[in-house]
Design an enzyme around this catalytic site. Structure first.
Site, mmCIF file in Angstrom:
data_model
loop_
_atom_site.group_PDB
_atom_site.id
_atom_site.type_symbol
_atom_site.label_atom_id
_atom_site.label_comp_id
_atom_site.label_asym_id
_atom_site.label_seq_id
_atom_site.Cartn_x
_atom_site.Cartn_y
_atom_site.Cartn_z
ATOM 1 N N VAL A 271 0.629 -1.264 -0.154
ATOM 2 C CA VAL A 271 -0.080 0.029 -0.010
ATOM 3 C C VAL A 271 0.811 1.269 -0.092
ATOM 4 O O VAL A 271 1.660 1.276 0.958
ATOM 5 C CB VAL A 271 -0.974 0.005 1.347
ATOM 6 C CG1 VAL A 271 -1.788 1.523 1.258
ATOM 7 C CG2 VAL A 271 -1.891 -1.190 1.196
ATOM 8 N N SER A 272 0.889 2.057 -0.923
ATOM 9 C CA SER A 272 1.872 3.028 -1.181
ATOM 10 C C SER A 272 1.685 3.959 -0.162
ATOM 11 O O SER A 272 0.354 4.354 0.341
ATOM 12 C CB SER A 272 1.534 3.650 -2.523
ATOM 13 O OG SER A 272 1.877 2.867 -3.659
ATOM 14 N N ALA A 273 2.681 4.804 0.271
ATOM 15 C CA ALA A 273 2.598 5.906 1.263
ATOM 16 C C ALA A 273 1.677 7.143 0.717
ATOM 17 O O ALA A 273 1.360 7.191 -0.553
ATOM 18 C CB ALA A 273 4.039 6.692 1.142
#
Length: 407
Positions: free
Chosen positions: A79-81
């Protein structure tokens, strides 16, 4: 508006409080600039999509939550920043009613896209990994976004079942633009993709112009790499045992094996007279060198090696020619601990020549491009003849030819 916002976040803060603090910080930094993206960030409960991580981590603007690794421990899904997600959503310029394809699924981003496009829009999130799509399906159902289409498939092929799309967002690192993405795009649609070019990645939004795609924005970003048909591995050449490696994004130049003894020669230094502050960004320099230097590659060095002193040990711009190489270097300026000078270190029989060439390109970047708008990226069909490509560095891919043109 200030560059940062200080928030008193504690381990006892509720997800709602963490969500609000995250959004305020991204607004203050200018990463969120539209009402639609702001609403999505204030609404989607990120913690539901990463139940194995503390809520504080889920809402940390810089934290990437790894959700799956391969047998070698390499991250293959995440899950990307929030900071990355915010600027990519802004890049994509999503509007109510849009039909959107997301390639690379975590569930979180798809939920935010669904909030932005609304009930009259449609969102399809696609991933090659059944574990990932199952996870996304659970998270979307648990948070009330089960109207999102979750598809299992190779991102290289897009998703013809739900095409055409007004927007395609690619949330995995891509090496090329496959024909399916272009074919499934509406006439005025755009593709936002983290694209790797000669080892340097940029998140680029591309708009169709005739038979080609032209960039309308570009931001520095890195993602886990695409799997399946679109996968592309770098070529690694190890030097001095395993202490130093050269990574070539395309095929290494002919005779690259001659470089194995280069680091045993005396080092030549050439300093450019171009300085940079300790906290001053200079990411456009790496991109300029990648587009300007022949024999370009990225040098990586072991943390404890004294064989080389590169500008950074993870991915340092370098160039090769036969049995010689040079890489970007930094040194302190006098007694000032916060100011550094760019230069080049060269090795091999043509060390002085290569170091001088690299240093001169640093000077050219400083004079002409350091404060400029950055380059334009144009993606052409692979069959496009040289005389139709115009000016700029040409990078040949599997399906396309990409030109990088600096003003």
């Amino acid at each position: 508006m200030p560059d940062t916002v200080e928030t008193d976040v504690t381990s006892t803060d509720t997800p709602e409080q963490l969500r609000s603090a995250m959004t305020e910080k991204l607004l203050a930094e200018g990463k969120i600039t539209s009402a639609g993206v702001e609403h999505a960030f204030r609404t989607v409960p990120r913690e539901v999509f990463v139940p194995e991580a503390p809520a504080k981590q889920a809402y940390d603007v810089d934290d990437v939550v790894i959700t799956k690794r391969n047998e070698h421990g390499v991250a293959i899904s995440s899950v990307s920043a929030p900071r990355i997600q915010a600027f990519m959503l802004e890049q994509a310029d999503l509007q109510p009613g849009h039909h959107v394809l997301e390639i690379g699924s975590s569930g979180t981003n798809a939920a935010m896209i669904a909030e932005i496009v609304g009930d009259k829009g449609e969102v399809t999130t696609l991933d090659i990994d059944q574990d990932v799509t199952d996870r996304a399906t659970r998270g979307l159902a648990a948070t009330g976004y089960d109207r999102v289409n979750v598809a299992l498939g190779d991102g290289e092929q897009g998703c013809a079942e739900h095409a055409p799309f007004d927007r395609i967002l690619v949330t995995v690192g891509a090496w090329d633009i496959p024909p399916a993405w272009v074919n499934q795009l509406t006439e005025h649609g755009t593709i936002t993709v983290p694209l790797r070019m000669r080892g340097v990645s940029r998140s680029i939004t591309l708009r169709r112009e005739g038979d080609r795609l032209v960039s309308v924005s570009a931001e520095m970003a890195g993602f886990v790499r695409m799997q399946g048909e679109g996968a592309h591995e770098e070529q690694l050449l190890l030097l001095h045992g395993e202490e130093v490696g050269l990574r070539f994004d395309e095929e290494p130049p002919t005779g690259a094996e001659l470089l194995t003894g280069a680091l045993d020669t005396e080092r030549v230094e050439e300093w450019a007279g171009v300085t940079v502050g300790q906290t001053e960004p200079f990411d456009s320099l790496h991109l300029w060198l990648a587009s300007a230097l022949p024999g370009f590659c990225m040098l990586s060095a072991a943390p404890d090696t004294t064989v080389v002193k590169p500008q950074n040990r993870v991915a340092c711009p370098a160039m090769t020619d036969g049995a010689s190489l040079a890489h970007l270097a930094l040194r302190k300026v006098g007694d000032d601990p916060k100011t550094f000078e760019f230069g080049a270190h060269g090795y091999g029989p043509e060390a002085a020549k290569l170091a001088a060439e690299l240093a001169e390109q640093v000077r050219l970047w400083d004079r002409s491009h350091r404060s400029g708008p950055g380059p334009q990226f144009t993606v052409w069909p692979a069959s496009t003849p040289d005389d139709q490509l115009g000016e700029g560095r040409v990078i040949n891919k599997r399906h396309t030819r990409i030109t990088i043109s600096w003003p």
